[in-house]
Design a protein around this motif. Structure first.
Motif, PDB file in Angstrom:
ATOM      1  N   LEU A 119      -3.853  15.259   6.522  1.00  0.00           N
ATOM      2  CA  LEU A 119      -4.594  14.945   5.299  1.00  0.00           C
ATOM      3  C   LEU A 119      -3.940  13.827   4.483  1.00  0.00           C
ATOM      4  CD1 LEU A 119      -5.779  18.493   4.223  1.00  0.00           C
ATOM      5  CD2 LEU A 119      -7.197  16.605   5.037  1.00  0.00           C
ATOM      6  N   PRO A 120      -2.608  13.840   4.286  1.00  0.00           N
ATOM      7  CA  PRO A 120      -2.013  12.712   3.546  1.00  0.00           C
ATOM      8  C   PRO A 120      -2.237  11.354   4.215  1.00  0.00           C
ATOM      9  CG  PRO A 120      -0.475  14.545   3.616  1.00  0.00           C
ATOM     10  CD  PRO A 120      -1.614  14.906   4.518  1.00  0.00           C
ATOM     11  N   VAL A 121      -2.102  11.290   5.540  1.00  0.00           N
ATOM     12  CA  VAL A 121      -2.329  10.028   6.255  1.00  0.00           C
ATOM     13  C   VAL A 121      -3.791   9.618   6.143  1.00  0.00           C
ATOM     14  CG1 VAL A 121      -2.448   8.989   8.561  1.00  0.00           C
ATOM     15  CG2 VAL A 121      -0.381  10.169   7.838  1.00  0.00           C
ATOM     16  N   MET A 122      -4.696  10.565   6.360  1.00  0.00           N
ATOM     17  CA  MET A 122      -6.125  10.250   6.295  1.00  0.00           C
ATOM     18  C   MET A 122      -6.496   9.736   4.908  1.00  0.00           C
ATOM     19  SD  MET A 122      -9.507  12.598   6.502  1.00  0.00           S
ATOM     20  CE  MET A 122      -9.458  12.984   4.790  1.00  0.00           C
ATOM     21  N   ILE A 123      -6.023  10.419   3.879  1.00  0.00           N
ATOM     22  CA  ILE A 123      -6.401  10.020   2.527  1.00  0.00           C
ATOM     23  C   ILE A 123      -5.777   8.678   2.151  1.00  0.00           C
ATOM     24  CG2 ILE A 123      -6.125  10.616   0.082  1.00  0.00           C
ATOM     25  CD1 ILE A 123      -6.439  13.587   1.015  1.00  0.00           C
ATOM     26  N   PHE A 124      -4.478   8.531   2.390  1.00  0.00           N
ATOM     27  CA  PHE A 124      -3.803   7.310   1.950  1.00  0.00           C
ATOM     28  C   PHE A 124      -4.257   6.073   2.724  1.00  0.00           C
ATOM     29  CE2 PHE A 124      -0.079   4.396   2.019  1.00  0.00           C
ATOM     30  CZ  PHE A 124      -0.169   4.000   0.696  1.00  0.00           C
ATOM     31  N   ILE A 125      -4.217   6.150   4.056  1.00  0.00           N
ATOM     32  CA  ILE A 125      -4.546   4.951   4.836  1.00  0.00           C
ATOM     33  C   ILE A 125      -6.041   4.760   4.984  1.00  0.00           C
ATOM     34  CG2 ILE A 125      -4.341   3.796   7.077  1.00  0.00           C
ATOM     35  CD1 ILE A 125      -1.636   5.109   7.421  1.00  0.00           C
ATOM     36  N   TYR A 126      -6.745   5.807   5.415  1.00  0.00           N
ATOM     37  CA  TYR A 126      -8.128   5.612   5.838  1.00  0.00           C
ATOM     38  C   TYR A 126      -9.174   5.875   4.755  1.00  0.00           C
ATOM     39  CZ  TYR A 126      -5.612   5.075  10.067  1.00  0.00           C
ATOM     40  OH  TYR A 126      -4.713   4.611  10.988  1.00  0.00           O
ATOM     41  N   ALA A 127      -8.775   6.520   3.651  1.00  0.00           N
ATOM     42  CA  ALA A 127      -9.722   6.689   2.549  1.00  0.00           C
ATOM     43  C   ALA A 127      -9.401   5.779   1.374  1.00  0.00           C
ATOM     44  CB  ALA A 127      -9.733   8.149   2.076  1.00  0.00           C
ATOM     45  N   ILE A 128      -8.139   5.395   1.214  1.00  0.00           N
ATOM     46  CA  ILE A 128      -7.768   4.532   0.089  1.00  0.00           C
ATOM     47  C   ILE A 128      -7.524   3.092   0.543  1.00  0.00           C
ATOM     48  CG2 ILE A 128      -6.040   4.100  -1.706  1.00  0.00           C
ATOM     49  CD1 ILE A 128      -5.718   7.167  -1.926  1.00  0.00           C
ATOM     50  N   LEU A 129      -6.605   2.889   1.506  1.00  0.00           N
ATOM     51  CA  LEU A 129      -6.246   1.520   1.890  1.00  0.00           C
ATOM     52  C   LEU A 129      -7.331   0.806   2.705  1.00  0.00           C
ATOM     53  CD1 LEU A 129      -2.458   1.830   2.821  1.00  0.00           C
ATOM     54  CD2 LEU A 129      -3.488   0.945   0.724  1.00  0.00           C
ATOM     55  N   LEU A 130      -7.857   1.458   3.747  1.00  0.00           N
ATOM     56  CA  LEU A 130      -8.801   0.787   4.640  1.00  0.00           C
ATOM     57  C   LEU A 130     -10.031   0.238   3.916  1.00  0.00           C
ATOM     58  CD1 LEU A 130      -9.030   0.007   7.635  1.00  0.00           C
ATOM     59  CD2 LEU A 130     -10.355   2.088   7.971  1.00  0.00           C
ATOM     60  N   PRO A 131     -10.667   0.994   3.004  1.00  0.00           N
ATOM     61  CA  PRO A 131     -11.800   0.395   2.279  1.00  0.00           C
ATOM     62  C   PRO A 131     -11.392  -0.809   1.435  1.00  0.00           C
ATOM     63  CG  PRO A 131     -11.845   2.774   2.064  1.00  0.00           C
ATOM     64  CD  PRO A 131     -10.535   2.424   2.709  1.00  0.00           C
ATOM     65  N   ARG A 132     -10.170  -0.785   0.900  1.00  0.00           N
ATOM     66  CA  ARG A 132      -9.710  -1.931   0.116  1.00  0.00           C
ATOM     67  C   ARG A 132      -9.411  -3.127   0.999  1.00  0.00           C
ATOM     68  NH1 ARG A 132     -10.346   2.325  -1.778  1.00  0.00           N
ATOM     69  NH2 ARG A 132     -10.574   2.717  -3.954  1.00  0.00           N
ATOM     70  N   TYR A 133      -8.813  -2.862   2.169  1.00  0.00           N
ATOM     71  CA  TYR A 133      -8.621  -3.948   3.130  1.00  0.00           C
ATOM     72  C   TYR A 133      -9.960  -4.590   3.472  1.00  0.00           C
ATOM     73  CZ  TYR A 133      -3.945  -1.984   4.244  1.00  0.00           C
ATOM     74  OH  TYR A 133      -2.662  -1.521   4.208  1.00  0.00           O
ATOM     75  N   ALA A 134     -10.975  -3.755   3.664  1.00  0.00           N
ATOM     76  CA  ALA A 134     -12.302  -4.267   4.034  1.00  0.00           C
ATOM     77  C   ALA A 134     -12.917  -5.108   2.916  1.00  0.00           C
ATOM     78  CB  ALA A 134     -13.222  -3.105   4.404  1.00  0.00           C
ATOM     79  N   LYS A 135     -12.635  -4.757   1.665  1.00  0.00           N
ATOM     80  CA  LYS A 135     -13.161  -5.548   0.544  1.00  0.00           C
ATOM     81  C   LYS A 135     -12.441  -6.883   0.400  1.00  0.00           C
ATOM     82  CE  LYS A 135     -15.826  -2.701  -2.109  1.00  0.00           C
ATOM     83  NZ  LYS A 135     -17.195  -3.019  -2.312  1.00  0.00           N
ATOM     84  N   LEU A 136     -11.146  -6.889   0.755  1.00  0.00           N
ATOM     85  CA  LEU A 136     -10.342  -8.086   0.539  1.00  0.00           C
ATOM     86  C   LEU A 136     -10.338  -9.063   1.706  1.00  0.00           C
ATOM     87  CD1 LEU A 136      -7.226  -6.408  -1.126  1.00  0.00           C
ATOM     88  CD2 LEU A 136      -8.998  -7.774  -2.256  1.00  0.00           C
ATOM     89  N   THR A 137     -10.634  -8.581   2.906  1.00  0.00           N
ATOM     90  CA  THR A 137     -10.501  -9.415   4.101  1.00  0.00           C
ATOM     91  C   THR A 137     -11.734  -9.275   4.985  1.00  0.00           C
ATOM     92  OG1 THR A 137      -9.441  -7.671   5.395  1.00  0.00           O
ATOM     93  CG2 THR A 137      -7.989  -9.075   4.087  1.00  0.00           C
ATOM     94  N   THR A 138     -11.667  -9.917   6.137  1.00  0.00           N
ATOM     95  CA  THR A 138     -12.737  -9.789   7.131  1.00  0.00           C
ATOM     96  C   THR A 138     -12.633  -8.421   7.805  1.00  0.00           C
ATOM     97  OG1 THR A 138     -11.406 -10.658   8.947  1.00  0.00           O
ATOM     98  CG2 THR A 138     -12.603 -12.264   7.590  1.00  0.00           C
ATOM     99  N   PRO A 139     -13.692  -7.945   8.451  1.00  0.00           N
ATOM    100  CA  PRO A 139     -13.621  -6.658   9.135  1.00  0.00           C
ATOM    101  C   PRO A 139     -12.510  -6.565  10.188  1.00  0.00           C
ATOM    102  CG  PRO A 139     -15.903  -7.319   8.900  1.00  0.00           C
ATOM    103  CD  PRO A 139     -15.056  -8.478   8.440  1.00  0.00           C
ATOM    104  N   VAL A 140     -12.303  -7.628  10.945  1.00  0.00           N
ATOM    105  CA  VAL A 140     -11.255  -7.599  11.979  1.00  0.00           C
ATOM    106  C   VAL A 140      -9.872  -7.498  11.343  1.00  0.00           C
ATOM    107  CG1 VAL A 140     -10.172  -8.924  13.834  1.00  0.00           C
ATOM    108  CG2 VAL A 140     -12.663  -8.838  13.666  1.00  0.00           C
TER     109      VAL A 140
END
Length: 174
Positions: free
Chosen positions: A69-90
């Protein structure tokens, strides 16, 4: 905290947009992972039935609360959507994949005593954890649902099928 700031479950990859499709992806990923864990020399099947049940349940609970749960929340629920907003999908995909080994840089087996130990530890962590990070990022980005990677490629395989032997040994389950 993110809900208080106005983020929806969809914006944080925590809600399925197609539950049937996500369930199929979870089942297939879990089946492949369990097959590989058990058929390729896994120790889970060598445990007694009692060790499988008790150790497996403890392993699921401890790893779910302590790492999954900590990994899922931190990386894939918090960071990944922000990465997607700031950069290209790849780029977002690769940053999500690289974030997973970054969280493991201070595993108990890594050494930073010398420059050589440091370089070798970073290389070992990257080679060990980048491939699962790629899979987790792919499953989350493809489905838009971080729960898919958690259940399909984290909670059962490998934490129950592989790590149960460690829980059995640590808690002396007979």
């Amino acid at each position: 905290m993110f809900r208080l700031r106005g983020y929806s479950h969809e914006q944080m990859n925590l809600k399925s947009s197609n539950l049937k499709s996500d369930a199929i992806v979870i089942f297939v990923a879990m089946a492949v992972g369990c097959f590989m864990d058990l058929a390729l020399g896994g120790t889970f099947l060598r445990l007694t039935h009692h060790q499988q049940v008790v150790g497996g349940l403890l392993s699921l609970i401890f790893h779910l609360v302590g790492t999954d749960l900590p990994v899922m929340i931190f990386i894939y629920a918090i960071l990944l959507p922000r990465y997607a907003k700031l950069t290209t999908p790849v780029t977002a995909f690769l940053l999500g994949a690289a974030s997973y080994p970054a969280m493991h840089l201070f595993e108990s087996w890594t050494r930073y005593d010398t420059f050589t130990d440091s370089v070798l530890s970073v290389i070992a962590v990257f080679l060990t954890f980048f491939p699962p990070g790629v899979t987790k990022s792919f499953l989350t980005m493809r489905t838009g649902n971080a729960w898919v990677h958690l259940w399909g490629f984290h909670a059962i395989s490998p934490h129950v099928t592989v790590d149960t032997r460690l829980i059995v040994a640590d808690f002396h389950i007979q």
